[in-house]
Design a protein around this motif. Structure first.
Motif, PDB file in Angstrom:
ATOM      1  N   ILE A 113       0.753  -1.211  -0.038  1.00 24.03           N
ATOM      2  CA  ILE A 113       0.066   0.014   0.043  1.00 24.03           C
ATOM      3  C   ILE A 113       0.731   1.242   0.015  1.00 24.03           C
ATOM      4  N   SER A 114       1.984   1.247   0.775  1.00 22.32           N
ATOM      5  CA  SER A 114       2.858   2.499   0.913  1.00 22.32           C
ATOM      6  C   SER A 114       3.687   2.473  -0.436  1.00 22.32           C
ATOM      7  N   ARG A 115       4.023   1.674  -1.180  1.00 21.13           N
ATOM      8  CA  ARG A 115       4.819   1.394  -2.266  1.00 21.13           C
ATOM      9  C   ARG A 115       3.885   2.172  -3.301  1.00 21.13           C
ATOM     10  N   ALA A 116       2.498   1.855  -3.334  1.00 20.92           N
ATOM     11  CA  ALA A 116       1.772   2.470  -4.204  1.00 20.92           C
ATOM     12  C   ALA A 116       1.380   3.857  -4.089  1.00 20.92           C
ATOM     13  N   PHE A 117       1.290   4.387  -3.016  1.00 17.46           N
ATOM     14  CA  PHE A 117       1.121   5.835  -2.874  1.00 17.46           C
ATOM     15  C   PHE A 117       2.571   6.418  -3.007  1.00 17.46           C
TER      16      PHE A 117
ATOM     17  N   ALA B  35      -7.436   3.106   8.638  1.00 17.00           N
ATOM     18  CA  ALA B  35      -6.017   2.952   8.654  1.00 17.00           C
ATOM     19  C   ALA B  35      -5.365   3.642   7.828  1.00 17.00           C
ATOM     20  N   ILE B  36      -5.984   3.358   6.321  1.00 18.51           N
ATOM     21  CA  ILE B  36      -5.247   4.297   5.295  1.00 18.51           C
ATOM     22  C   ILE B  36      -5.562   5.665   5.119  1.00 18.51           C
TER      23      ILE B  36
ATOM     24  N   THR C  71      -4.844  10.646   4.640  1.00 15.78           N
ATOM     25  CA  THR C  71      -5.978  11.422   4.568  1.00 15.78           C
ATOM     26  C   THR C  71      -6.662  11.815   3.047  1.00 15.78           C
ATOM     27  N   LEU C  72      -7.428  10.821   2.710  1.00 17.27           N
ATOM     28  CA  LEU C  72      -7.999  10.567   1.665  1.00 17.27           C
ATOM     29  C   LEU C  72      -9.041  11.728   1.374  1.00 17.27           C
TER      30      LEU C  72
ATOM     31  N   THR D  57       0.936  11.353   5.956  1.00 15.29           N
ATOM     32  CA  THR D  57       1.312  12.149   7.356  1.00 15.29           C
ATOM     33  C   THR D  57       1.322  11.318   8.371  1.00 15.29           C
ATOM     34  N   ASN D  58       0.998  10.092   8.313  1.00 20.56           N
ATOM     35  CA  ASN D  58       1.266   8.921   9.316  1.00 20.56           C
ATOM     36  C   ASN D  58       1.714   7.753   9.004  1.00 20.56           C
ATOM     37  N   ASP D  59       2.121   6.880   9.635  1.00 17.33           N
ATOM     38  CA  ASP D  59       2.391   5.378   9.445  1.00 17.33           C
ATOM     39  C   ASP D  59       1.005   4.732   9.250  1.00 17.33           C
ATOM     40  N   ILE D  60       0.869   3.671   8.700  1.00 17.10           N
ATOM     41  CA  ILE D  60      -0.501   2.889   8.991  1.00 17.10           C
ATOM     42  C   ILE D  60      -0.458   2.219   9.948  1.00 17.10           C
TER      43      ILE D  60
END
Length: 339
Positions: free
Chosen positions: A30-34, A65-66, A71-72, A145-148
């Motif tokens: 998930i982090s890689r995609a963003f 969590a995401i 901040t979607l 802005t934060n870790d998952i």
């Protein structure tokens, strides 16, 4: 390519699985995609599953969590509830949309309800519908802005407990479906209550730490001021022991003050996460009962006891943090009268 615009598609996994290593890998995916697209605008499509029409708790936990990490933006967000029976009740879409808005704490641009498809279904209309939906949202840049953050151990334990109970009651399910449904609700509510107690306990610890940090800050500021005065007094004799000791002690106190600020910042972040977790537990409880419960329910009574124990604790009355005020406002909105 859609409407002369290039789109790169990332099919990223969910978070909650039975294997802790898979959860860690899913977070990285998930982090890689963003991160790979952090310089580009994104459209986020989040797909919810369901259990007999009820939105799955793990999907809500994963979404929050995401959302807490990135901040979607509602303008660039599409929510899909997938695999629904075509003969569902007429009011299902409207009621579920209201529930999702409530649980997510936002109103996405589009909430789509997709029927369950068979191999013989023609998907052209569905493709056109989803394509039009994508073209009618506004891509946004998403900054981490934060870790998952995920209450992994609690979620896995709750899932394991629920699976065991479901196996034990399987043979009675057909004859006693109504009774079992009620028992499942009580079990889920009890599990949420257990998590709630631990969260309030951790919050009290963090708030008391903030009080200590404030006291240490005042003490260190006074020490710095004293050594600065001593340093100024001997500045004309900069090689004297008095000057060197005063300067060294001031620098040491300033370093301690910086560490104090850093630790205090981490506790502030932790408190904000805990508040969102408490709100999430309350949302999940309401979903368990479809909002049909009164203030005499054990969960609600226990919530008030925990909250009162926190806000009237004399050891944290002077703490400088908005946690209690923010949770008070949330409590007033969700459960109405407090005092």
């Amino acid at each position: 390519m859609l409407d002369n615009k290039n789109y790169r598609i990332y099919n990223i996994p969910g978070l909650i699985e039975g294997d802790k290593e898979r959860i860690t890998l899913n977070k990285l995916e998930i982090s890689r995609a963003f991160d790979e697209q952090k310089q580009h605008s994104l459209v986020v499509i989040y797909v919810f599953g369901h259990q007999n029409g009820r939105i799955r708790n793990e999907d809500i936990v994963t979404f929050r969590a995401i959302h807490n990490a990135y901040t979607l933006n509602p303008d660039s967000l599409i929510i899909i509830v997938n695999g629904l029976p075509p003969d569902r009740p007429n009011n299902y879409n409207k009621d579920t949309q209201a529930t999702l808005i409530d649980l997510l704490g936002m109103k996405p641009s589009h909430i789509c309800f997709i029927d369950r498809l068979t191999s013989s279904d023609i998907n052209q209309n569905l493709r056109m519908y989803l394509t039009d939906t994508i073209l009618n949202v506004h891509p946004r840049i998403h900054i981490k802005t934060n870790d998952i953050h995920l209450m992994t151990d609690d979620v896995l334990q709750l899932q394991a407990n629920l699976d065991m109970i479901q196996i034990q009651m399987y043979n009675e399910q057909i004859e006693h479906e109504d009774v079992i449904t009620g028992m499942d609700r009580e079990i889920e509510a009890a599990q949420r209550l257990s998590i709630l107690r631990r969260l309030f306990c951790q919050v009290k610890v963090d708030l008391r730490r903030l009080v200590n940090f404030d006291e240490q800050e005042k003490h260190l500021m006074n020490i710095i001021k004293q050594w600065e005065t001593e340093e100024i007094h001997y500045k004309n004799d900069s090689i004297s022991d008095h000057y060197i000791i005063a300067m060294s002690n001031r620098q040491n106190a300033e370093e301690q003050l910086r560490k104090n600020f850093s630790s205090k910042h981490q506790v502030n972040i932790s408190l904000n996460v805990h508040r969102k977790d408490i709100e999430q537990i309350c949302f999940e409880f309401e979903q368990i009962y479809n909002g049909l419960f009164d203030r005499q329910h054990e969960f609600v009574r226990e919530y008030y006891i925990l909250f009162d124990d926190l806000r009237f604790d004399p050891s944290i009355q002077q703490v400088k943090h908005n946690f209690i005020n923010d949770l008070y406002a949330f409590t007033l909105e969700r459960f109405h009268d407090i005092d």
